[in-house]
Motif scaffolding. Structure first.
Motif, PDB file in Angstrom:
ATOM      1  N   GLY A 135       0.817  -1.211   0.000  1.00 33.65           N
ATOM      2  CA  GLY A 135       0.000   0.000   0.000  1.00 33.65           C
ATOM      3  C   GLY A 135       0.846   1.253   0.000  1.00 33.65           C
ATOM      4  N   ALA A 136       1.882   1.294   0.850  1.00 33.96           N
ATOM      5  CA  ALA A 136       2.748   2.473   0.906  1.00 33.96           C
ATOM      6  C   ALA A 136       3.507   2.655  -0.403  1.00 33.96           C
ATOM      7  N   LEU A 137       3.953   1.552  -1.006  1.00 33.72           N
ATOM      8  CA  LEU A 137       4.653   1.651  -2.281  1.00 33.72           C
ATOM      9  C   LEU A 137       3.731   2.169  -3.377  1.00 33.72           C
ATOM     10  N   THR A 138       2.497   1.697  -3.370  1.00 34.27           N
ATOM     11  CA  THR A 138       1.523   2.143  -4.375  1.00 34.27           C
ATOM     12  C   THR A 138       1.247   3.635  -4.242  1.00 34.27           C
ATOM     13  N   GLN A 139       1.126   4.122  -3.014  1.00 35.60           N
ATOM     14  CA  GLN A 139       0.893   5.548  -2.800  1.00 35.60           C
ATOM     15  C   GLN A 139       2.030   6.395  -3.349  1.00 35.60           C
ATOM     16  N   ARG A 140       3.243   5.863  -3.298  1.00 39.10           N
ATOM     17  CA  ARG A 140       4.381   6.589  -3.852  1.00 39.10           C
ATOM     18  C   ARG A 140       4.526   6.362  -5.348  1.00 39.10           C
ATOM     19  N   GLY A 141       3.621   5.598  -5.956  1.00 38.82           N
ATOM     20  CA  GLY A 141       3.708   5.322  -7.376  1.00 38.82           C
ATOM     21  C   GLY A 141       4.816   4.352  -7.732  1.00 38.82           C
ATOM     22  N   ILE A 142       5.204   3.510  -6.784  1.00 39.80           N
ATOM     23  CA  ILE A 142       6.299   2.567  -6.999  1.00 39.80           C
ATOM     24  C   ILE A 142       5.733   1.172  -7.229  1.00 39.80           C
ATOM     25  N   THR A 143       6.079   0.583  -8.348  1.00 40.91           N
ATOM     26  CA  THR A 143       5.707  -0.801  -8.646  1.00 40.91           C
ATOM     27  C   THR A 143       6.981  -1.631  -8.625  1.00 40.91           C
ATOM     28  N   PRO A 144       7.197  -2.417  -7.583  1.00 40.29           N
ATOM     29  CA  PRO A 144       8.462  -3.158  -7.467  1.00 40.29           C
ATOM     30  C   PRO A 144       8.668  -4.164  -8.594  1.00 40.29           C
ATOM     31  N   GLN A 145       9.856  -4.241  -9.101  1.00 39.74           N
ATOM     32  CA  GLN A 145      10.249  -5.270 -10.060  1.00 39.74           C
ATOM     33  C   GLN A 145      10.932  -6.386  -9.270  1.00 39.74           C
ATOM     34  N   LEU A 146      10.340  -7.570  -9.303  1.00 44.86           N
ATOM     35  CA  LEU A 146      10.802  -8.666  -8.455  1.00 44.86           C
ATOM     36  C   LEU A 146      11.555  -9.706  -9.272  1.00 44.86           C
ATOM     37  N   ASP A 147      12.621 -10.181  -8.702  1.00 41.24           N
ATOM     38  CA  ASP A 147      13.397 -11.278  -9.283  1.00 41.24           C
ATOM     39  C   ASP A 147      13.748 -12.230  -8.138  1.00 41.24           C
ATOM     40  N   LEU A 148      12.773 -13.004  -7.719  1.00 40.32           N
ATOM     41  CA  LEU A 148      12.926 -13.872  -6.553  1.00 40.32           C
ATOM     42  C   LEU A 148      13.069 -15.318  -7.004  1.00 40.32           C
ATOM     43  N   THR A 149      14.079 -15.976  -6.502  1.00 39.62           N
ATOM     44  CA  THR A 149      14.289 -17.371  -6.855  1.00 39.62           C
ATOM     45  C   THR A 149      13.135 -18.228  -6.341  1.00 39.62           C
ATOM     46  N   GLU A 150      12.805 -19.256  -7.101  1.00 42.21           N
ATOM     47  CA  GLU A 150      11.763 -20.185  -6.672  1.00 42.21           C
ATOM     48  C   GLU A 150      12.328 -21.297  -5.791  1.00 42.21           C
ATOM     49  N   VAL A 151      13.649 -21.346  -5.697  1.00 37.81           N
ATOM     50  CA  VAL A 151      14.291 -22.337  -4.828  1.00 37.81           C
ATOM     51  C   VAL A 151      14.148 -21.883  -3.381  1.00 37.81           C
ATOM     52  N   PRO A 152      13.563 -22.693  -2.510  1.00 36.19           N
ATOM     53  CA  PRO A 152      13.425 -22.284  -1.099  1.00 36.19           C
ATOM     54  C   PRO A 152      14.791 -22.033  -0.465  1.00 36.19           C
ATOM     55  N   VAL A 153      14.942 -20.863   0.139  1.00 36.33           N
ATOM     56  CA  VAL A 153      16.201 -20.500   0.790  1.00 36.33           C
ATOM     57  C   VAL A 153      15.985 -20.573   2.296  1.00 36.33           C
ATOM     58  N   HIS A 154      16.517 -21.601   2.908  1.00 34.29           N
ATOM     59  CA  HIS A 154      16.322 -21.821   4.338  1.00 34.29           C
ATOM     60  C   HIS A 154      17.547 -21.326   5.116  1.00 34.29           C
ATOM     61  N   ARG A 155      17.290 -20.628   6.198  1.00 37.14           N
ATOM     62  CA  ARG A 155      18.342 -20.173   7.096  1.00 37.14           C
ATOM     63  C   ARG A 155      17.837 -20.272   8.529  1.00 37.14           C
ATOM     64  N   ARG A 156      18.771 -20.463   9.455  1.00 34.08           N
ATOM     65  CA  ARG A 156      18.395 -20.491  10.868  1.00 34.08           C
ATOM     66  C   ARG A 156      18.615 -19.091  11.437  1.00 34.08           C
ATOM     67  N   LEU A 157      17.506 -18.366  11.616  1.00 32.37           N
ATOM     68  CA  LEU A 157      17.561 -16.965  12.003  1.00 32.37           C
ATOM     69  C   LEU A 157      16.453 -16.670  13.005  1.00 32.37           C
ATOM     70  N   ASP A 158      16.417 -15.442  13.476  1.00 29.89           N
ATOM     71  CA  ASP A 158      15.309 -14.949  14.282  1.00 29.89           C
ATOM     72  C   ASP A 158      14.311 -14.306  13.320  1.00 29.89           C
ATOM     73  N   ARG A 159      13.141 -14.909  13.198  1.00 22.97           N
ATOM     74  CA  ARG A 159      12.172 -14.468  12.189  1.00 22.97           C
ATOM     75  C   ARG A 159      11.761 -13.014  12.386  1.00 22.97           C
ATOM     76  N   LYS A 160      11.495 -12.610  13.635  1.00 27.83           N
ATOM     77  CA  LYS A 160      11.083 -11.228  13.887  1.00 27.83           C
ATOM     78  C   LYS A 160      12.194 -10.247  13.524  1.00 27.83           C
ATOM     79  N   ALA A 161      13.431 -10.649  13.804  1.00 29.54           N
ATOM     80  CA  ALA A 161      14.554  -9.769  13.476  1.00 29.54           C
ATOM     81  C   ALA A 161      14.696  -9.614  11.966  1.00 29.54           C
ATOM     82  N   VAL A 162      14.560 -10.715  11.222  1.00 30.89           N
ATOM     83  CA  VAL A 162      14.648 -10.637   9.764  1.00 30.89           C
ATOM     84  C   VAL A 162      13.540  -9.743   9.208  1.00 30.89           C
TER      85      VAL A 162
END
Length: 310
Positions: free
Chosen positions: A171-198
């Motif tokens: 919503g915030a991006l749309t208000q600024r007129g920004i349409t993100p261009q995404l290039d996200l791998t479909e391969v699941p990237v697993h890491r052991r992290l703190d989810r809230k921190a990420v």
């Protein structure tokens, strides 16, 4: 007969010198190994040698003197750092109450009939009060992050967390007129992290793009766990970009910024064993976030004085 005696004596001298060299080499290796161990951990143990060589023992004794001094300085630093964090936390907490009251009184004044000039002055006061309130909140949050000692480690899929963060900011991006261009791998990237921190790190990086983007945003995620945020930012310079992760630093275009968003992102990223950096080329700002797999990174280190998330 004499040449044989001289050869035997020379052989004994050579053997004695070799023994001395081997003893000194072993002593130096002991000193190097123990010194690295003492500097890496908070311990009261000093250097000890198995050799009785007076020169090596004299060197170890002098190094032990320096270790004691370093340990004393480290304790003073940690105590002062802890006291400073506690003072900042208490001060920011105490400032929240009067600032909230000030904003409340401004709300009451808005309901009164005022001249255009007074209304304009009240708008300026409100703007500054809100900026102070935002800064106080960020300082308080930063203090909490730097004081927490426990982390909630779990298996995190970076693809999913990144997608959730993008949806939360859609919503915030749309208000600024920004349409993100995404290039996200479909391969699941697993890491052991703190989810809230990420999630907090990604939210701060997206907020930075909202502030400084000229209307574009490119987000990429590689199978190696590298996340990049790129956007055109013509108002920046390499010097400014080099200071983006400094606490309380803001650029000219970020008048309402607190200067803590990217500092918090760096604090949390490094505490989880990752890296974050900024690059500026051709008026394009690129923030790169890396979370290497567990076997390629060192054990997650604690934030100086602790670290954590809300």
């Amino acid at each position: 007969m004499l040449p044989w005696l001289l050869c035997a004596l020379l052989g004994v001298l050579v053997l004695a010198l070799l023994g001395k060299v081997c003893a000194l080499t072993r002593s130096m290796e002991e000193i190097c190994d123990q010194l690295a161990d003492r500097l890496a951990g908070d311990t009261n143990n000093l250097l000890t040698l198995s050799t009785r060589d007076p020169h090596a023992r004299r060197l170890a004794a002098r190094l032990n003197v320096q270790l004691r001094l370093l340990r004393q300085q480290r304790r003073r630093y940690l105590n002062g750092d802890r006291e400073l964090k506690e003072a900042v936390t208490n001060l920011s907490h105490d400032l929240r109450t009067p600032l909230t009251a000030l904003c409340g009184y401004l709300d009451l004044l808005d309901r009164q009939e005022t001249s255009p000039a007074v209304a304009r002055y009240l708008d300026q006061i409100r703007s500054r009060a809100e900026a102070m309130k935002a800064l106080t909140e960020e300082i308080f949050r930063y203090s909490l992050l730097a004081a927490r000692e426990s982390w909630d480690w779990e298996d995190v899929t970076l693809n999913q967390v990144l997608e959730e963060s993008l949806l939360a900011h859609y919503g915030a991006l749309t208000q600024r007129g920004i349409t993100p261009q995404l290039d996200l791998t479909e391969v699941p990237v697993h890491r052991r992290l703190d989810r809230k921190a990420v999630s907090r790190v990604l939210a701060n990086l997206l907020s930075n793009a909202l502030k400084y983007s000229a209307g574009d945003l490119r987000v990429a995620l590689t199978p190696a766990g590298e996340i990049t945020f790129s956007n055109t930012a013509p108002g920046l310079t390499p010097v400014m970009v080099g200071r983006l992760f400094d606490r309380f630093y803001t650029v000219e275009t970020g008048r309402t910024a607190t200067g803590l968003g990217l500092a918090i992102a760096k604090l949390l990223t490094e505490a989880m064993g990752g890296t974050i950096q900024a690059d500026y080329r051709g008026e394009t700002l690129t923030l790169t976030l890396r979370f290497p797999p567990a076997e390629e990174k060192a054990a997650p280190r604690a934030v100086p004085g602790g670290g954590g998330v809300e």
